[in-house]
Design an enzyme around this catalytic site. Structure first.
Site, mmCIF file in Angstrom:
data_model
loop_
_atom_site.group_PDB
_atom_site.id
_atom_site.type_symbol
_atom_site.label_atom_id
_atom_site.label_comp_id
_atom_site.label_asym_id
_atom_site.label_seq_id
_atom_site.Cartn_x
_atom_site.Cartn_y
_atom_site.Cartn_z
ATOM 1 C CE LYS A 69 -4.193 -1.462 2.199
ATOM 2 N NZ LYS A 69 -5.340 -0.923 3.207
ATOM 3 C CG ASP A 106 -8.167 1.082 3.865
ATOM 4 O OD1 ASP A 106 -8.892 0.212 3.085
ATOM 5 O OD2 ASP A 106 -6.943 1.100 3.706
ATOM 6 N N GLY A 131 -3.287 0.830 17.740
ATOM 7 C CA GLY A 131 -2.527 0.684 16.530
ATOM 8 C C GLY A 131 -2.073 2.142 15.964
ATOM 9 C CG ASN A 155 1.293 1.647 17.873
ATOM 10 O OD1 ASN A 155 0.691 0.673 17.767
ATOM 11 N ND2 ASN A 155 2.600 2.048 17.198
HETATM 12 P P1 ATR Z 1 -1.245 -2.067 8.754
HETATM 13 O O1 ATR Z 1 -0.485 -1.059 7.825
HETATM 14 O O2 ATR Z 1 -2.149 -3.210 8.392
HETATM 15 O O3 ATR Z 1 -2.103 -1.238 9.863
HETATM 16 P P2 ATR Z 1 1.252 -2.387 10.439
HETATM 17 O O4 ATR Z 1 1.693 -1.212 9.761
HETATM 18 O O5 ATR Z 1 2.151 -3.566 10.290
HETATM 19 O O6 ATR Z 1 -0.188 -2.702 9.521
HETATM 20 O O7 ATR Z 1 0.654 -2.276 12.019
HETATM 21 C C1 ATR Z 1 0.479 -3.058 12.826
HETATM 22 C C2 ATR Z 1 0.091 -2.569 14.159
HETATM 23 O O8 ATR Z 1 -0.263 -3.363 14.970
HETATM 24 C C3 ATR Z 1 0.981 -1.341 14.674
HETATM 25 O O9 ATR Z 1 0.275 -0.624 15.245
HETATM 26 C C4 ATR Z 1 1.763 -2.413 15.667
HETATM 27 O O10 ATR Z 1 2.271 -2.027 16.619
HETATM 28 P P3 ATR Z 1 3.853 -1.297 16.600
HETATM 29 O O11 ATR Z 1 3.675 0.263 15.783
HETATM 30 O O12 ATR Z 1 4.477 -1.149 18.020
HETATM 31 O O13 ATR Z 1 4.656 -2.136 15.653
HETATM 32 C C5 ATR Z 1 0.608 -3.444 16.184
HETATM 33 N N1 ATR Z 1 1.033 -4.448 16.725
HETATM 34 C C6 ATR Z 1 1.387 -5.635 16.187
HETATM 35 N N2 ATR Z 1 1.683 -6.692 16.991
HETATM 36 C C7 ATR Z 1 1.328 -6.067 18.354
HETATM 37 C C8 ATR Z 1 1.297 -6.515 19.461
HETATM 38 N N3 ATR Z 1 1.811 -8.109 19.813
HETATM 39 N N4 ATR Z 1 0.948 -5.744 20.471
HETATM 40 C C9 ATR Z 1 0.700 -4.522 20.440
HETATM 41 N N5 ATR Z 1 0.718 -4.142 18.988
HETATM 42 C C10 ATR Z 1 0.848 -4.991 18.054
#
Ligand code: ATR
Length: 278
Positions: A69, A106, A131, A155
């Site tokens: 994306k 989105d 997130g 986040n």
């Molecule tokens: P997308 O673009 O699909 O939203 P992404 O950029 O990979 O995907 O974002 C994933 C989100 O899930 C992020 O906010 C990530 O937190 P980080 O910015 O700290 O990486 C969050 N996330 C993924 N695994 C997590 C976990 N185990 N606990 C808390 N947050 C998590």
């Protein structure tokens, strides 16, 4: 499907299980439009070349999903404000005279699903967003535009939440908190935009942040939304006030479809059909 059917596609990696071909084909059937909508599995190193070839060969529209994306926005010659704000694109359209326009549906898909399908008027409500990835960014802007009273973003990596709040630039209405700093807060709406449901992990959040009037919304659907749903219901959200992202998926597709075909499909029958499967 006739050889002359207009060509559309969704690019991703992996992409085999995408519902987009089913959704766009159902919309097209509703409106009597001949459409050839396929999945194209593009490895990151091939994505730009594949998209350019698709349009050079007469493709009329492309959706883009993970992990492409951000690059989809970068490769475009022109972009909409929605794409610029989210830093990513899920809808590419050829421009008259050449070039590609990037757009992101989105945020609009999320708002349309929660307000029109589920009847949740966002105005005046206090929302919590979990997130700060690409999907969260789209939802954050959409919630602000839809008139929430306050938006709190948390986040795991707090700097990413701060970046979104800084870009929005309305500190009186949009703020960030640490993931473990929500004690004593309560929200009308909690939106999960993390990938915890896919990658695994716990929703380590105080149960007191929701009450029985609160709505919980997961951008994921199917088994990926089970973890957040479990947390929300245990915390006191009524089971029928939990929403998953299936409706958003259909609505963001409808927004792309309308952009390409100039007609808005009826999303309800398509949503109902998918709901029987997920
Ligand atoms: P997308 O673009 O699909 O939203 P992404 O950029 O990979 O995907 O974002 C994933 C989100 O899930 C992020 O906010 C990530 O937190 P980080 O910015 O700290 O990486 C969050 N996330 C993924 N695994 C997590 C976990 N185990 N606990 C808390 N947050 C998590």
């Amino acid at each position: 499907m006739s050889a002359e059917a207009h060509r559309y596609a969704v690019f991703g990696h992996p992409i085999a299980h995408s519902l987009s071909p089913d959704i766009h084909s159902a919309f097209a059937a509703q409106l009597g439009i001949a459409l050839d909508y396929r999945t194209i599995d593009a490895a990151p190193e091939d994505f730009v070349a594949q998209v350019k070839r698709f349009f050079a060969e007469g493709g009329l529209g492309a959706n883009v999903t993970l992990p492409h994306k951000n690059v989809a926005l970068a490769l475009a010659d022109k972009h909409t404000e929605a794409a610029a704000r989210t830093g990513s694109a899920n809808t590419l359209t050829p421009l008259v005279g050449g070039g590609i326009e990037a757009h992101n549906t989105d945020g609009s898909g999320f708002v349309r699903d929660i307000t029109e399908r589920h009847g949740f008027d966002l105005r005046g409500h206090d929302a919590l967003l979990l997130g700060a990835g690409g999907a969260a960014k789209a939802v954050a802007w959409a919630l602000m535009d839809a008139g929430v009273r306050s938006l709190t973003i948390v986040n795991r990596t707090p700097e990413r939440a701060d970046e979104i709040a800084d870009a929005i630039g309305e500190p009186a209405r949009c703020r960030t908190r640490y993931w473990d700093g929500l004690e004593g807060e309560c929200f009308d709406l909690v939106v999960n935009a993390t990938s915890i449901g896919v990658t695994g992990g716990d929703f380590a959040l105080p149960m007191s942040i929701v009450q029985d009037h609160s709505t919980a919304y997961d951008l994921c659907y199917g088994t990926a939304s089970a973890g957040f749903k479990g947390w929300a219901i245990a915390a006191g959200v009524r089971p029928d006030w939990f929403r998953d992202g299936l409706g958003m998926l259909v609505e963001q597709a409808a927004d792309a479809f309308e952009r390409w075909h100039g007609q808005r499909p009826d999303t309800d029958p398509v949503y109902r059909e998918l709901r029987q499967r997920y």
